[in-house]
Design an enzyme around this catalytic site. Sequence first.
Site, PDB file in Angstrom:
ATOM      1  N   HIS A 273       0.801  -1.221   0.000  1.00 52.39           N
ATOM      2  CA  HIS A 273       0.000   0.000   0.000  1.00 52.39           C
ATOM      3  C   HIS A 273       0.832   1.268   0.000  1.00 52.39           C
ATOM      4  O   HIS A 273       0.275   2.360  -0.010  1.00 52.39           O
ATOM      5  CB  HIS A 273      -0.920   0.004   1.213  1.00 52.39           C
ATOM      6  CG  HIS A 273      -0.190  -0.035   2.522  1.00 52.39           C
ATOM      7  ND1 HIS A 273       0.583  -1.094   2.903  1.00 52.39           N
ATOM      8  CD2 HIS A 273      -0.113   0.868   3.521  1.00 52.39           C
ATOM      9  CE1 HIS A 273       1.102  -0.853   4.085  1.00 52.39           C
ATOM     10  NE2 HIS A 273       0.705   0.319   4.493  1.00 52.39           N
ATOM     11  N   CYS A 274       2.167   1.164   0.030  1.00 49.83           N
ATOM     12  CA  CYS A 274       2.991   2.374   0.164  1.00 49.83           C
ATOM     13  C   CYS A 274       4.100   2.487  -0.874  1.00 49.83           C
ATOM     14  O   CYS A 274       4.106   3.409  -1.685  1.00 49.83           O
ATOM     15  CB  CYS A 274       3.606   2.436   1.563  1.00 49.83           C
ATOM     16  SG  CYS A 274       2.457   2.959   2.850  1.00 49.83           S
ATOM     17  N   ILE A 275       5.054   1.564  -0.833  1.00 48.80           N
ATOM     18  CA  ILE A 275       6.294   1.737  -1.592  1.00 48.80           C
ATOM     19  C   ILE A 275       6.075   1.892  -3.092  1.00 48.80           C
ATOM     20  O   ILE A 275       6.705   2.742  -3.721  1.00 48.80           O
ATOM     21  CB  ILE A 275       7.270   0.584  -1.287  1.00 48.80           C
ATOM     22  CG1 ILE A 275       7.608   0.581   0.207  1.00 48.80           C
ATOM     23  CG2 ILE A 275       8.557   0.735  -2.090  1.00 48.80           C
ATOM     24  CD1 ILE A 275       8.455  -0.592   0.641  1.00 48.80           C
ATOM     25  N   ASP A 278       3.775   5.702  -3.268  1.00 53.23           N
ATOM     26  CA  ASP A 278       4.134   6.998  -2.697  1.00 53.23           C
ATOM     27  C   ASP A 278       5.018   7.864  -3.592  1.00 53.23           C
ATOM     28  O   ASP A 278       4.833   9.084  -3.641  1.00 53.23           O
ATOM     29  CB  ASP A 278       4.800   6.810  -1.339  1.00 53.23           C
ATOM     30  CG  ASP A 278       3.831   6.250  -0.303  1.00 53.23           C
ATOM     31  OD1 ASP A 278       2.654   6.058  -0.660  1.00 53.23           O
ATOM     32  OD2 ASP A 278       4.246   5.993   0.837  1.00 53.23           O
TER      33      ASP A 278
END
Length: 438
Positions: A273-275, A278
């Site tokens: 959900h991030c790397i 973002d």
Amino acid sequence: MKDELLKKIERREIVAGVVGLGYVGLPLAVEKAKAGFKTIGFDVQEEKVRMVNGGQNYIGDVVDSDLVKLVENRTLSATSDFSFIKEVDFIAICVPTPLDIHQEPDISYVRDSATAVSKYLRKGTMVVLESTTYPGTTEELIKPILEEGSGLKCGRDFYLGFSPERVDPGNLIYKTKNTPKVVGACSEDGAEVISAMYKAVLDGEIFTVSCPAVAEMEKILENTYRNVNIGLINEIGRLCNEMGISVWEVIDAAKTKPYGFQAFYPGPGLGGHCIPLDPYYLTWKAREYGFHTTLIENSMVINDGQPEYCVERAMHILNRHKKAINGAKVLLLGVSYKNDIDDYRESPAIRVMRELRKVGADVAYYDPWVPEFKNMYGQSAESLEELTPEVVREFDLVMVTAAHHNVDYSMVQKNAKAVFDTKNVMADLKDRENIEVL
């Protein structure tokens, strides 16, 4: 207002609210309730509301018995009725911030949540955005929505801040409770009371920064740092393959240096959900200032191309076995985005599956953590029920795409015609004639 809130925090009289009961929100709601604060979870998905109120856990980082106990003693409850916002003193917004089909930030969930909160926001409330987003979101987007919808003034009637979520599903050491927290608010008083609230709930250090934009940029930096370094090692891995050198052995040797080097590892791509997401928020925002994040964008290109690179390598392996990839039977071991979890958001394994099918491969998967999946891109599939020698022998190629520990890799190696290990999970196996490593 500040003094009154600090007293209420100390006396555990704050009613906490968490908007979004997913991987970030539910663990945070549980920790707030465990710390002695009555907590209300808000979610538009009725199924999540029903499960929470029934004490049914659906998040790996939450202990089942904790949820049951908190619901039974009425410390924690859930609702889809946002009018209950008027009963809370602290609101954490923990909703998704995905990318749209154009790979640009989709902040609709954040905007909609802020709008819903604004209708019932009352004086003396703390509001904190935890969703990862571009620098400026809290002050440029959330603040005007809250002020306009409520008629209240930020800093005078309510406090607003940003505290980025730090959730690593499956991490056995760091959970919501003991992970350090960064807080940035729109005023000094706001930073003080919001930090005090987190200190009353969490064991990790609370680090206060000067404004929300610093906290927002800090979160982007955390994950962009990893994206760039993974891009570097993926590119080094491709070069090592051309040179006939094991990139895994190179990394093992490099990490013997006690300073100046941190080990990152290649793989079939980035997930979670991030790397993978973002850096797109940062590059999108940078264009507003006429700034091009060249290094970051190059790393994204490398990482985004890993699934296709893995398929290319698979084609070469099959060719050496005099088998065309068109019509070949390929088994993927693991579709979650990391080992030993059931989370398949942005999973590179699922992208590998899609690319294999594009070139005509007949693809199946086995994952003891993910019995079935359906993602936002319209892909769906069901796992094989079991992994047996007979099942393995049916396939022309087995690709390891997630490093789960509850898979018998020795059995797989003994029965597979060919293995492409993109995670190096078979490193300790001595018989390696049918194994190729990424």
